[in-house]
Design an enzyme around this catalytic site. Structure first.
Site, PDB file in Angstrom:
ATOM      1  N   CYS A  85       0.842  -1.198   0.000  1.00 33.66           N
ATOM      2  CA  CYS A  85       0.000   0.000   0.000  1.00 33.66           C
ATOM      3  C   CYS A  85       0.882   1.255   0.000  1.00 33.66           C
ATOM      4  O   CYS A  85       1.563   1.515  -0.974  1.00 33.66           O
ATOM      5  CB  CYS A  85      -0.977  -0.040   1.176  1.00 33.66           C
ATOM      6  SG  CYS A  85      -2.401   1.054   1.003  1.00 33.66           S
ATOM      7  N   HIS A 193      -3.311  -5.917   0.945  1.00 34.31           N
ATOM      8  CA  HIS A 193      -2.642  -6.120   2.233  1.00 34.31           C
ATOM      9  C   HIS A 193      -2.549  -7.600   2.617  1.00 34.31           C
ATOM     10  O   HIS A 193      -3.441  -8.122   3.294  1.00 34.31           O
ATOM     11  CB  HIS A 193      -3.400  -5.379   3.328  1.00 34.31           C
ATOM     12  CG  HIS A 193      -3.288  -3.899   3.270  1.00 34.31           C
ATOM     13  ND1 HIS A 193      -2.333  -3.193   3.977  1.00 34.31           N
ATOM     14  CD2 HIS A 193      -4.014  -2.976   2.597  1.00 34.31           C
ATOM     15  CE1 HIS A 193      -2.481  -1.897   3.738  1.00 34.31           C
ATOM     16  NE2 HIS A 193      -3.496  -1.738   2.907  1.00 34.31           N
ATOM     17  N   GLU A 195      -0.608  -8.775   4.848  1.00 37.08           N
ATOM     18  CA  GLU A 195      -0.399  -8.816   6.301  1.00 37.08           C
ATOM     19  C   GLU A 195      -1.708  -8.726   7.081  1.00 37.08           C
ATOM     20  O   GLU A 195      -1.735  -8.981   8.288  1.00 37.08           O
ATOM     21  CB  GLU A 195       0.572  -7.701   6.722  1.00 37.08           C
ATOM     22  CG  GLU A 195      -0.018  -6.309   6.874  1.00 37.08           C
ATOM     23  CD  GLU A 195      -0.329  -5.601   5.572  1.00 37.08           C
ATOM     24  OE1 GLU A 195      -0.765  -4.435   5.639  1.00 37.08           O
ATOM     25  OE2 GLU A 195      -0.145  -6.196   4.481  1.00 37.08           O
TER      26      GLU A 195
END
EC number: 6.3.5.3
Length: 223
Positions: A85, A193, A195
């Site tokens: 991002c 994302h 994560e």
């Protein structure tokens, strides 16, 4: 293996990145943007958020932070660098990845899970996925439209640098591109994302294999 998790004013995914590294079985440490050394680290994770409030443009002010010269050094040494991002935006600003991230076509901030396709599973970031595998990663961005010139696009295709594409393009990205790597294959940037995709309880664990792939690739070279 030990990851440096960079922290800028306005970072808000650094804890998620830290947890992803720990979950993959390696060490991690937060590193402030004012630091001038990444000695002792084997890789770099640049998290999402709004570094320096996204003033000027996303990633622009972070690109001149003191720690950036060390990020470039580790990248040049072939160590893995992942920017997610805002981290992807920073990597394009500092020239480690080609192209730029523009405002979404809708001019709206998009925050939801998106289906993606692994279009190159022969990288240090995707080698635990199947070619063509569909995954679910969250997206959360207002400036996620990946843009590049036709010349750069042809280079990306020729070098197999496009690794991740949107199934239903949410932001207008060129050719549905969601993630790319550099020519050497050790620097990766993506808007979605991984994560935030570590637990089925939270909707998806599709991101686990990305971090495990980074660790696997490093260990194959160093252990």
């Amino acid at each position: 293996m030990k990851f440096a998790v960079l922290v800028f004013p306005g970072s808000n995914c650094d804890r998620d990145m830290f947890n992803a590294a720990i979950k993959s079985g390696v060490e991690a440490e937060y590193v402030d943007y004012r630091e001038t050394s990444l000695s002792g680290f084997d890789g770099v994770l640049i998290p999402g958020g709004f570094s320096f409030g996204d003033y000027l443009r996303s990633g622009a002010m972070a690109s001149v932070a003191p720690i950036i010269s060390e990020v470039k050094r580790l990248a040049a040494e072939g160590k893995p660098v992942l920017g997610v991002c805002n981290g992807f935006q920073i990597l394009t600003e500092i020239g480690l990845l080609p192209g730029a991230l523009l405002h979404n076509d809708s001019h709206l901030f998009i925050s939801r899970n998106e289906e993606l396709e692994i279009v190159n599973n022969q990288t240090a970031f995707t080698n635990l996925y199947e070619q063509g595998e569909k995954v679910i990663y969250p997206v959360a961005h207002g400036e996620g439209h990946y843009y590049c010139t036709d010349e750069i696009y042809q280079q990306l295709k020729a070098n197999n640098q496009i690794i991740l594409k949107y199934v239903n393009n949410p932001n207008g990205s060129y050719d549905d591109i969601a993630g790319i790597v550099n020519e050497k294959g050790n620097v990766c940037g993506m808007m979605p994302h991984p994560e935030r995709a570590l637990e089925t309880l939270l909707g998806t664990d599709s991101g686990v294999k990305l971090f495990e792939a980074m660790v696997k690739s490093w260990r194959e070279q160093h252990v």
